[in-house]
Design an enzyme around this catalytic site. Structure first.
Site, PDB file in Angstrom:
ATOM      1  N   HIS A  90       0.852  -1.190   0.000  1.00 27.45           N
ATOM      2  CA  HIS A  90       0.000   0.000   0.000  1.00 27.45           C
ATOM      3  C   HIS A  90       0.889   1.242   0.000  1.00 27.45           C
ATOM      4  CE1 HIS A  90      -2.804   3.073   1.395  1.00 27.45           C
ATOM      5  NE2 HIS A  90      -3.776   2.272   1.002  1.00 27.45           N
ATOM      6  N   GLU A 131      -3.268   2.121  -7.415  1.00 27.06           N
ATOM      7  CA  GLU A 131      -3.616   3.260  -6.572  1.00 27.06           C
ATOM      8  C   GLU A 131      -2.601   4.386  -6.783  1.00 27.06           C
ATOM      9  OE1 GLU A 131      -5.854   1.932  -2.674  1.00 27.06           O
ATOM     10  OE2 GLU A 131      -3.768   1.286  -2.593  1.00 27.06           O
TER      11      GLU A 131
END
Length: 261
Positions: free
Chosen positions: A98, A170
């Protein structure tokens, strides 16, 4: 045949154990009418909530994930959580790479690769997150950044293991309170890069099977347009998903759209 839709959220460092259990119970109830052959619904809560989350009545309908994981099974690693510990909670999914892990905690592609390999070794599904920063986008090197993150992060994985891998795109500049969601045309171009790279790594058939999700300021206003973009197999949603009722409305809307497509 209708392709499965992948929709989920990472609650980051926001919900307590009690709040997580209540959220899962409500979300599971609100989405009970949706055929799970059409929908892979996942939630990634905090470590402390995982055990209680796995014991909720909705645990079979909602795939649970961990927000991070050590690549070591055990050892003198204060503050880390091992795959063996996660196995005991019933987790099936592990979020790896992430942007907050990469850019706040300094994890690089080699570290993410160790975690991907550890996740596969312990029969978890790694959700590998990739994405460029605003400065990398301005320099025009986003394609190279994504290809590098994928080729290093997935190094030494096989086409057989590819069946258990998910990818989340992302863009770092699109995440968080001040994030600006990527436009559909831009996201589609990046998805083309990701899909082509996966084909290079695993071959066409295996590379095409890997689900690619978009995450980055997804909300009720843009979710419909994003899910209709080519190559986007699902959405990894942030704060818009943290209210179960609102998340359910987004999910139902997206499932209806995909049934029409």
């Amino acid at each position: 045949m209708q392709k499965k839709l992948y929709i989920g959220t990472n609650t980051k460092m926001y919900k307590t154990i009690r709040q997580t259990v209540a959220f899962l119970d409500e979300l599971g109830s609100l989405t009970r009418d949706i055929d799970r052959n059409l929908l892979e619904l996942f939630v990634i809560p905090s470590y402390t909530a995982l055990d209680a989350a796995a014991r909720t009545a909705q645990a079979q309908a909602i795939t649970l994930g961990a927000q991070n994981m050590s690549w070591e099974d055990e050892g003198q690693f204060t503050g880390e959580v091992s795959p063996l510990m996660l196995e005991e909670t019933g987790v099936r999914l592990v979020c790896i790479g992430h942007s907050e892990r990469r850019h706040i905690f300094g994890e690089d592609d080699e570290v993410e690769n160790k975690k991907v390999l550890a996740a596969l070794r312990h029969h978890f599904t790694p959700l590998l997150c990739v994405g460029e920063t605003a400065s990398q986008k301005e320099l025009g090197i986003q394609n190279e950044v994504l290809r590098s993150q994928l080729k290093v992060g997935l190094h030494d994985t096989s086409p057989e293991q590819a069946r258990h891998i998910w990818i989340a795109y992302e863009p770092v500049w699109a995440i968080g309170v001040g994030g600006t969601p990527a436009g559909v045309m831009y996201a589609s171009r990046m998805y083309t890069v990701i899909r082509q790279t996966l084909r290079e790594i695993y071959g066409g058939e295996a590379g095409d099977r890997i689900p690619i999700l978009y995450g980055g300021s997804v909300n009720n206003m843009n979710a419909r347009e994003l899910i209709q973009a080519p190559d986007i197999d699902g959405l990894f949603i942030g704060r818009s998903a943290w209210d179960a009722d609102n998340f359910s409305r987004i999910i139902h809307d997206l499932v209806d759209i995909c049934l029409i497509k």
